[in-house]
Design an enzyme around this catalytic site. Sequence first.
Site, PDB file in Angstrom:
ATOM      1  N   GLU A 167     -75.235  33.777  69.501  1.00  0.00           N
ATOM      2  CA  GLU A 167     -76.306  34.337  68.662  1.00  0.00           C
ATOM      3  C   GLU A 167     -75.689  35.248  67.600  1.00  0.00           C
ATOM      4  OE1 GLU A 167     -79.068  37.151  70.579  1.00  0.00           O
ATOM      5  OE2 GLU A 167     -78.919  38.020  68.567  1.00  0.00           O
ATOM      6  N   HIS A 168     -74.716  36.060  67.990  1.00  0.00           N
ATOM      7  CA  HIS A 168     -74.026  36.915  67.013  1.00  0.00           C
ATOM      8  C   HIS A 168     -73.310  36.065  65.953  1.00  0.00           C
ATOM      9  CE1 HIS A 168     -73.752  41.159  68.793  1.00  0.00           C
ATOM     10  NE2 HIS A 168     -74.649  40.514  69.513  1.00  0.00           N
ATOM     11  N   HIS A 177     -75.323  34.484  74.203  1.00  0.00           N
ATOM     12  CA  HIS A 177     -75.580  35.687  73.402  1.00  0.00           C
ATOM     13  C   HIS A 177     -74.489  35.903  72.347  1.00  0.00           C
ATOM     14  CE1 HIS A 177     -74.831  40.125  72.940  1.00  0.00           C
ATOM     15  NE2 HIS A 177     -75.994  39.981  72.371  1.00  0.00           N
ATOM     16  N   GLU A 218     -70.921  46.475  72.607  1.00  0.00           N
ATOM     17  CA  GLU A 218     -72.354  46.426  72.917  1.00  0.00           C
ATOM     18  C   GLU A 218     -72.569  46.540  74.426  1.00  0.00           C
ATOM     19  OE1 GLU A 218     -74.329  42.910  71.441  1.00  0.00           O
ATOM     20  OE2 GLU A 218     -76.153  43.305  72.598  1.00  0.00           O
TER      21      GLU A 218
END
Lengths: 457, 457
Positions: B84-85, B81, B161
């Site tokens: 992905e950023h 993840h 987040e």
Amino acid sequence: MTPRPGRNARAAFRFALAAAFVAAPLSFASAEEEPLVESYTLDNGLEVVVIPDRRAPVVTHMLWYKVGSADEEPGKSGIAHFFEHLMFKGTSTHGPGEFSARISDVGGRENAFTSYDYTAYFQQVAPTELRTMMEFEADRMRNLVLTDDVIGPERDVIIEERNSRVENSPQALHGEEVNATLYQNHPYRIPVIGWMHEIEQLNRADAIEFYDRFYAPNNAVLVVAGDVDVAEVRAMTEETYGRIERGPDLPPRIRPTEPEQNTKRIVELSDERVGVASYSKRWVVPSYTTAEEGGAEALDILAEVLGGGMRSRIYQELIVKQGIASSAGAYYQGTSLDDTVFMVYGSPRGDATLEAVEQAIDAEIAKIVEDGITEDELEKSKTRALRSMIFARDDQSGMARIYGATLTTGGTVEDIAEWPDRLKAVTAADVQAAAARYLDQRRAVTGYLLPQEDDRS
Amino acid sequence: MTPRPGRNARAAFRFALAAAFVAAPLSFASAEEEPLVESYTLDNGLEVVVIPDRRAPVVTHMLWYKVGSADEEPGKSGIAHFFEHLMFKGTSTHGPGEFSARISDVGGRENAFTSYDYTAYFQQVAPTELRTMMEFEADRMRNLVLTDDVIGPERDVIIEERNSRVENSPQALHGEEVNATLYQNHPYRIPVIGWMHEIEQLNRADAIEFYDRFYAPNNAVLVVAGDVDVAEVRAMTEETYGRIERGPDLPPRIRPTEPEQNTKRIVELSDERVGVASYSKRWVVPSYTTAEEGGAEALDILAEVLGGGMRSRIYQELIVKQGIASSAGAYYQGTSLDDTVFMVYGSPRGDATLEAVEQAIDAEIAKIVEDGITEDELEKSKTRALRSMIFARDDQSGMARIYGATLTTGGTVEDIAEWPDRLKAVTAADVQAAAARYLDQRRAVTGYLLPQEDDRS
């Protein structure tokens, strides 16, 4: 412990016993009585600890590898214990069974065991045989013959071992899933013997990779306890183990650690083979290796005061006074490379219910959290813990185990020597704080093992 | 879905929605109506699927990588993840934000999401922009600039987040520990976003290793759906993606699998921020990829009949007839590379208790196990499932998602085409057998999320 071929088949389950024995690293050191323990490291990286013990013409020779089931690759569970079995097969120098036969011939005994953090091999023989033991043990550190016709049949032995010890035991199956629930991220989640479906897939390539990676002098600790001369042992180790080449440097043993745990979890198994209901409640807590200074010692005292024996609160309240439990206690697995387990457990007696036992133990925990422990309890529990080291001193192999387990889980010889002083420094407030901090009902994992008719749902 | 910088920060949580949407691989294929889907593989290993859809001058361009959180190394949770950023940062060719700015300038939209099994990036633009999208997407497949001044700040974004989406949400924290309990060995145990303490340690070396290992044409699937000509798309893919060198061959995606589960487990969290109690009960079951023939289709029908919507047994009984639940249903996550989850869930309404809701749902399961489902239910649930593919057809990006998710979890274009026929072949007996085999109360994991005062203990 009489020597016979295949006795190591039980070894994976002995670790629990061994671990219990070394739950607190003990030492016969004190300010007055300097221990004669000597330690040194060979050029190839092998750490050696020599513990002279001249009461009888016996020597304990234990080789410990800094590898256990928690060092296994994901999907390869059981390889550490499988490898322990393979170490009893032949080498390029000695045929299968030759080492064991020699030990048997000289009236010695031997064993081996695998834990989460270490794998150890030991022999107890007359001092005249020590050099031979070193030769054999050094030989199998690097010269094992790992062919498919060795691997295949031994894998069948392990599958049968798991069948008889785990698959047929609701206690064992339940215990595995309690641990798998307790640890959400750390490999202590996985049983030492391995999951059956992964054991079945272990092969020659896995064994060779494991051997080449972990079985090397720079990943081992030799402990020699007994009627020996330190200088002679040193010469022997250099002439036997010293000839083995250093293996590749291993990375630090950093395993995935636990996230913060927020939930209360229950793991329940009802089985017709269970006679009497029982439960355990567990928490992940720091070990001697991971705790802040004095933290593990406080947990040791807490376990002792709460449920460590016949003088403990749980024993006195549930077994002596209320008479509602047939067994009950507390336990802290202090010797561990990573964060470890603190548990309480109990089983009802007569017409008492399991709920009553659990509630009574919870009440004892709550009392310590709220009111702490008395100075009298503190001092007596310290005395009991320190006295247990005196008993340990009477057991040569027990002493060797304490050193081996400590040194393969991140501890040092000095840690063992200093332990009595660190234990003595624990205060009643430390113990109360440990209970309040760690024994939180909102984060506990509770396992219920129930007879078929007692299904709680 | 309006384009704005940083929108991908929510992506890890969108996967759940995306997964729900593709719970059953759907297809607009039928015997009468041959789909015009074309698929081919470039020399460098990139799989391409083109789905012509000429209703509007729009094209959906989605690049899927066959890597998700379940492919992460132990201890490195969150790297998929995190990466992905990082894909929204600059490359050696284009500065940070240039790609997003271009999409925004042409009135397009974009997004990205990470799941257990895949990571995907998509843009929706006018067909004239397709080639430019390919150029940008191909560029960031290999040319990302991964310096510490890119990594550090973005790690802070992810920590924030996780703080806002998980740490501050009892629902999310509870859900994580339910999954960590459900899966005892498989990495689906670990949250897609990663454990906080591991996210905090992710660094440049981790990112580079991950990029070099997984981001390559031979580990990706490109899905293009829209108003395009297949031959033109083929030429474009060869001229853009086709110029990227094949990466090293990756080993098969074999993750540790679950042992046999024997226990009933409960995961409970009481929190003052919880307004209404809720529960879910989960089982590990086969996925479309791991099931025997027809097994996943039967589980899909079972979820539909049991609790898939307003016509389902749970909805009719608990919400319409008894009026004891404010929400209740069943769900099967069929699209998954490995064994997956089947769950039922519910929340009480008014004065009803959570126990009443759970018992009523358990009773509905027991009825299906004992008496099966009717032919009428079977046919109507099939009709509903097949009709949902008609709706999916109306959503260009939905269709693209079905292909991407299927192809990155072990399925094929043919599986999607054949799904309606395989669904039609499911019998009422298959559904009953699936319920009996998998929905075993003795092996269920139940999560209770409770208001503070409702603590069950």
